[in-house]
Every structure is written in structure tokens, then in C-alpha cells.
Design a protein around this motif. Sequence first.
Motif, PDB file in Angstrom:
ATOM      1  N   THR A   1       0.836  -1.195   0.000  1.00 39.91           N
ATOM      2  CA  THR A   1       0.000   0.000   0.000  1.00 39.91           C
ATOM      3  C   THR A   1       0.869   1.243   0.000  1.00 39.91           C
ATOM      4  OG1 THR A   1      -1.739  -1.144   1.240  1.00 39.91           O
ATOM      5  CG2 THR A   1      -1.807   1.259   1.227  1.00 39.91           C
ATOM      6  N   ILE A   2       0.628   2.110  -0.961  1.00 34.02           N
ATOM      7  CA  ILE A   2       1.305   3.407  -1.033  1.00 34.02           C
ATOM      8  C   ILE A   2       0.276   4.465  -0.672  1.00 34.02           C
ATOM      9  CG2 ILE A   2       2.514   5.049  -2.525  1.00 34.02           C
ATOM     10  CD1 ILE A   2       3.400   2.625  -4.223  1.00 34.02           C
ATOM     11  N   SER A   3       0.531   5.211   0.403  1.00 31.81           N
ATOM     12  CA  SER A   3      -0.384   6.246   0.880  1.00 31.81           C
ATOM     13  C   SER A   3       0.295   7.600   0.773  1.00 31.81           C
ATOM     14  CB  SER A   3      -0.788   5.985   2.332  1.00 31.81           C
ATOM     15  OG  SER A   3      -1.428   4.729   2.467  1.00 31.81           O
ATOM     16  N   VAL A   4      -0.422   8.582   0.234  1.00 33.06           N
ATOM     17  CA  VAL A   4       0.165   9.897   0.020  1.00 33.06           C
ATOM     18  C   VAL A   4      -0.846  10.989   0.306  1.00 33.06           C
ATOM     19  CG1 VAL A   4      -0.341   9.750  -2.475  1.00 33.06           C
ATOM     20  CG2 VAL A   4       1.386  11.372  -1.645  1.00 33.06           C
ATOM     21  N   SER A   5      -0.384  12.041   0.990  1.00 33.75           N
ATOM     22  CA  SER A   5      -1.196  13.218   1.279  1.00 33.75           C
ATOM     23  C   SER A   5      -0.438  14.459   0.828  1.00 33.75           C
ATOM     24  CB  SER A   5      -1.497  13.327   2.777  1.00 33.75           C
ATOM     25  OG  SER A   5      -2.236  12.221   3.232  1.00 33.75           O
ATOM     26  N   ALA A   6      -1.169  15.415   0.252  1.00 37.20           N
ATOM     27  CA  ALA A   6      -0.550  16.645  -0.235  1.00 37.20           C
ATOM     28  C   ALA A   6      -1.551  17.777  -0.190  1.00 37.20           C
ATOM     29  CB  ALA A   6      -0.023  16.455  -1.662  1.00 37.20           C
ATOM     30  N   ASP A   7      -1.048  19.000  -0.369  1.00 37.39           N
ATOM     31  CA  ASP A   7      -1.960  20.141  -0.416  1.00 37.39           C
ATOM     32  C   ASP A   7      -2.852  20.071  -1.652  1.00 37.39           C
ATOM     33  OD1 ASP A   7       0.138  20.632  -2.194  1.00 37.39           O
ATOM     34  OD2 ASP A   7       0.385  22.730  -1.600  1.00 37.39           O
ATOM     35  N   ALA A   8      -2.333  19.523  -2.728  1.00 34.31           N
ATOM     36  CA  ALA A   8      -3.076  19.334  -3.972  1.00 34.31           C
ATOM     37  C   ALA A   8      -2.263  18.401  -4.855  1.00 34.31           C
ATOM     38  CB  ALA A   8      -3.326  20.663  -4.674  1.00 34.31           C
ATOM     39  N   PHE A   9      -2.911  17.867  -5.897  1.00 29.76           N
ATOM     40  CA  PHE A   9      -2.240  16.937  -6.797  1.00 29.76           C
ATOM     41  C   PHE A   9      -2.398  17.392  -8.243  1.00 29.76           C
ATOM     42  CE2 PHE A   9      -2.934  14.402  -3.027  1.00 29.76           C
ATOM     43  CZ  PHE A   9      -1.774  13.637  -2.937  1.00 29.76           C
ATOM     44  N   LEU A  10      -1.407  17.050  -9.049  1.00 28.84           N
ATOM     45  CA  LEU A  10      -1.457  17.291 -10.486  1.00 28.84           C
ATOM     46  C   LEU A  10      -2.170  16.125 -11.167  1.00 28.84           C
ATOM     47  CD1 LEU A  10       2.276  18.314 -10.676  1.00 28.84           C
ATOM     48  CD2 LEU A  10       0.374  19.910 -11.016  1.00 28.84           C
ATOM     49  N   TYR A  11      -2.570  16.333 -12.399  1.00 30.59           N
ATOM     50  CA  TYR A  11      -3.246  15.295 -13.173  1.00 30.59           C
ATOM     51  C   TYR A  11      -2.346  14.071 -13.311  1.00 30.59           C
ATOM     52  CZ  TYR A  11      -5.953  13.267 -17.054  1.00 30.59           C
ATOM     53  OH  TYR A  11      -6.691  12.437 -17.858  1.00 30.59           O
ATOM     54  N   HIS A  12      -2.836  12.907 -12.878  1.00 33.11           N
ATOM     55  CA  HIS A  12      -2.132  11.623 -12.913  1.00 33.11           C
ATOM     56  C   HIS A  12      -0.878  11.601 -12.029  1.00 33.11           C
ATOM     57  CE1 HIS A  12      -3.927   9.983 -16.943  1.00 33.11           C
ATOM     58  NE2 HIS A  12      -4.817  10.051 -15.964  1.00 33.11           N
ATOM     59  N   MET A  13      -0.742  12.552 -11.127  1.00 29.62           N
ATOM     60  CA  MET A  13       0.466  12.633 -10.293  1.00 29.62           C
ATOM     61  C   MET A  13       0.657  11.384  -9.440  1.00 29.62           C
ATOM     62  SD  MET A  13       1.433  15.656  -7.616  1.00 29.62           S
ATOM     63  CE  MET A  13       2.588  15.435  -6.270  1.00 29.62           C
ATOM     64  N   VAL A  14      -0.410  10.897  -8.804  1.00 31.44           N
ATOM     65  CA  VAL A  14      -0.264   9.728  -7.934  1.00 31.44           C
ATOM     66  C   VAL A  14       0.044   8.484  -8.755  1.00 31.44           C
ATOM     67  CG1 VAL A  14      -1.376   8.269  -6.207  1.00 31.44           C
ATOM     68  CG2 VAL A  14      -1.805  10.734  -6.206  1.00 31.44           C
ATOM     69  N   ARG A  15      -0.659   8.292  -9.847  1.00 30.61           N
ATOM     70  CA  ARG A  15      -0.423   7.104 -10.664  1.00 30.61           C
ATOM     71  C   ARG A  15       0.967   7.115 -11.304  1.00 30.61           C
ATOM     72  NH1 ARG A  15      -5.436   7.019 -14.545  1.00 30.61           N
ATOM     73  NH2 ARG A  15      -4.245   5.279 -15.463  1.00 30.61           N
ATOM     74  N   ASN A  16       1.464   8.285 -11.677  1.00 31.14           N
ATOM     75  CA  ASN A  16       2.820   8.371 -12.206  1.00 31.14           C
ATOM     76  C   ASN A  16       3.858   8.156 -11.104  1.00 31.14           C
ATOM     77  OD1 ASN A  16       2.045   8.849 -14.849  1.00 31.14           O
ATOM     78  ND2 ASN A  16       1.975  11.059 -14.586  1.00 31.14           N
ATOM     79  N   LEU A  17       3.565   8.663  -9.908  1.00 34.84           N
ATOM     80  CA  LEU A  17       4.448   8.415  -8.765  1.00 34.84           C
ATOM     81  C   LEU A  17       4.541   6.916  -8.501  1.00 34.84           C
ATOM     82  CD1 LEU A  17       5.985   9.087  -6.139  1.00 34.84           C
ATOM     83  CD2 LEU A  17       3.763   9.468  -5.041  1.00 34.84           C
ATOM     84  N   VAL A  18       3.408   6.240  -8.468  1.00 38.47           N
ATOM     85  CA  VAL A  18       3.399   4.800  -8.214  1.00 38.47           C
ATOM     86  C   VAL A  18       4.161   4.051  -9.307  1.00 38.47           C
ATOM     87  CG1 VAL A  18       1.934   2.751  -8.079  1.00 38.47           C
ATOM     88  CG2 VAL A  18       1.272   4.845  -6.872  1.00 38.47           C
ATOM     89  N   GLY A  19       3.943   4.424 -10.560  1.00 40.55           N
ATOM     90  CA  GLY A  19       4.652   3.777 -11.657  1.00 40.55           C
ATOM     91  C   GLY A  19       6.158   3.851 -11.489  1.00 40.55           C
ATOM     92  N   ASN A  20       6.657   5.004 -11.058  1.00 41.97           N
ATOM     93  CA  ASN A  20       8.098   5.171 -10.858  1.00 41.97           C
ATOM     94  C   ASN A  20       8.598   4.417  -9.627  1.00 41.97           C
ATOM     95  OD1 ASN A  20       9.485   7.225 -12.831  1.00 41.97           O
ATOM     96  ND2 ASN A  20       7.436   8.037 -12.474  1.00 41.97           N
ATOM     97  N   LEU A  21       7.807   4.390  -8.548  1.00 42.42           N
ATOM     98  CA  LEU A  21       8.219   3.630  -7.370  1.00 42.42           C
ATOM     99  C   LEU A  21       8.262   2.136  -7.674  1.00 42.42           C
ATOM    100  CD1 LEU A  21       6.345   5.440  -4.434  1.00 42.42           C
ATOM    101  CD2 LEU A  21       8.734   5.707  -5.173  1.00 42.42           C
ATOM    102  N   VAL A  22       7.328   1.653  -8.477  1.00 37.96           N
ATOM    103  CA  VAL A  22       7.342   0.239  -8.867  1.00 37.96           C
ATOM    104  C   VAL A  22       8.560  -0.062  -9.731  1.00 37.96           C
ATOM    105  CG1 VAL A  22       6.159  -1.477 -10.297  1.00 37.96           C
ATOM    106  CG2 VAL A  22       4.882  -0.177  -8.579  1.00 37.96           C
TER     107      VAL A  22
END
Length: 269
Positions: A196-217
Motif C-alpha cells: 500500500t502506497i499512501s500519500v497526502s498533499a496540499d493538492a495533486f497534479l493530473y495523474h500525479m499519484v499514478r505516475n508516482l506509483v509507476g516510478n516507485l514500482v
Amino acid sequence: MNTANSDLPEKQRIAMVVEFDGQPFHGWQQQNNACSVQATMQEALQRIEGGSVVVTAAGRTDAGVHAEAMMVHADVSASRWQRSHLAYVHGINSFLPLQIRVIGVRAVDANFHARFDCRGRSYRYQIWNRSTASALHRWQHWWMPKTLDVEAMREAAQHCMGRQDFSAIRASGCQASSATRCIHTLTVEQSGHCITISVSADAFLYHMVRNLVGNLVDVGCGRSTPDAFAALLAGKDRSLGAATAPAHGLYFVDAQYDDFSSQALIGSF
């Protein structure tokens, strides 16, 4: 919330916490030729209100993305709200498909806005890390058969903390005027076969979380390293990053406001 008032305005703005399974929907936002969560909720509310109702959400999720506690607002009949708040929980749920549930509601000021007043958002991404796919979690996780190095993923994740330019993990079609965001928390945890990857931010960019996950994987698979991920962020070039993680592993978890949050309102009627 139950104080009687003979001078009530005709409309009452309410905030609702919505849980939904994104698999059958083409995202949150209403579309002309596709089933969306927004349109489905508006149709259910219209059956209660007897007229047009617009439902506005804290975030516009993509097709296949789920929500554990999405915050939305709508203007409804003030007199009906005073008579029974349950019309906007059990009543609306009786007109919704089983994949969407209203799980909390409260009155808010007339100028409250679920999206623009949001001070922070949280997401969770789930990965099924096993050599065989799951029959039970097919649409709730991203299946990854190769064993992931969770410690390396955690090390890479630390490079995302704080306020910085996230151009390297924004979608090419992102229309935000600035790519600078502030990530408050980012964790990578494993329990059994689930990462599980959990992330909190003031705001997110379009596809930011999914791109972050792709790079962490990519780091977890050994195709990249924590240092290479740090260099990617510093270089601000999305074209050099990993592929976008699929939508069905992503969950909208919480929306934070000045005096409440969507998670805190679960169960409030």
C-alpha cells in the motif's frame, strides 16, 4: 443541525461523503455518452428533489478509480433537510446503484465549495504482489507478479517529501499553471501480498499519484534506483519516467477542510 427556523432559505447547501467502486464508471465527471459517478448521483438526487441538482466533488477521479471518502456538495431543499437528514443518506442510497453509497452528510455554509475550499487530499494505491493474480481483488489492486523491493521503494519515496516541482510525474495533458505541490506524507507498507502506497498533499497534479506509483514500482522491480528517481524529479522531464500505473489500484481517501474532513464525517447524519 436540527434547529427549527421559520425563516429558512429555500435551499440548504450540504456536504456528503461518498464511497464508490469506480470499476463500472467512466470517472467522476459527467459525460455525454458514458456512465459517470456525478451523473448517477445527480439523477438520484433529482428523484428526491423533483428538479435539477448539481453535485460538485473535491476531486475528479479517472475511469476505474475508487473513493473511500469523497467529499461532494449540493444545494437541496432546506425544508426537506430540516425534516429529515436521512433523506440525503438512506433516501438517496435507495436510488443509487450498489457501487455508490452516501456514508455521511452535514449542513454547510452557502459559500462552501467541496473542491476550492479543500486544503489537502489523500490517496491510497494498492498493489497485489504475488506470482499469481487474485480472483477476489481483480479490480481493487494492480497485480505485480515480480517481487518488489519495498525498502528501495521507501528510500525513493523520501525524495518526494516537501514542496517542490513535480513536472516529472505530471501527465502531459495536465493544465495546472504550476507543477509545484507539497507532499506532507508518503508511505510504502506491505501486509501479506498487498503493498500500500499512501500519500497526502496540499493538492495533486493530473495523474500525479499514478505516475508516482509507476516510478516507485520501477524502483521496486530494479529497473530504476532511488538515486535515479531523485535525478528524474530534479530533471522535471515526464518523458523520462516510468509508465503510468493503472487506475483500478487507486483510491481517493480523504479531503481536508478548515474545520472537518471527509473521513471525520463518515457516519455523521
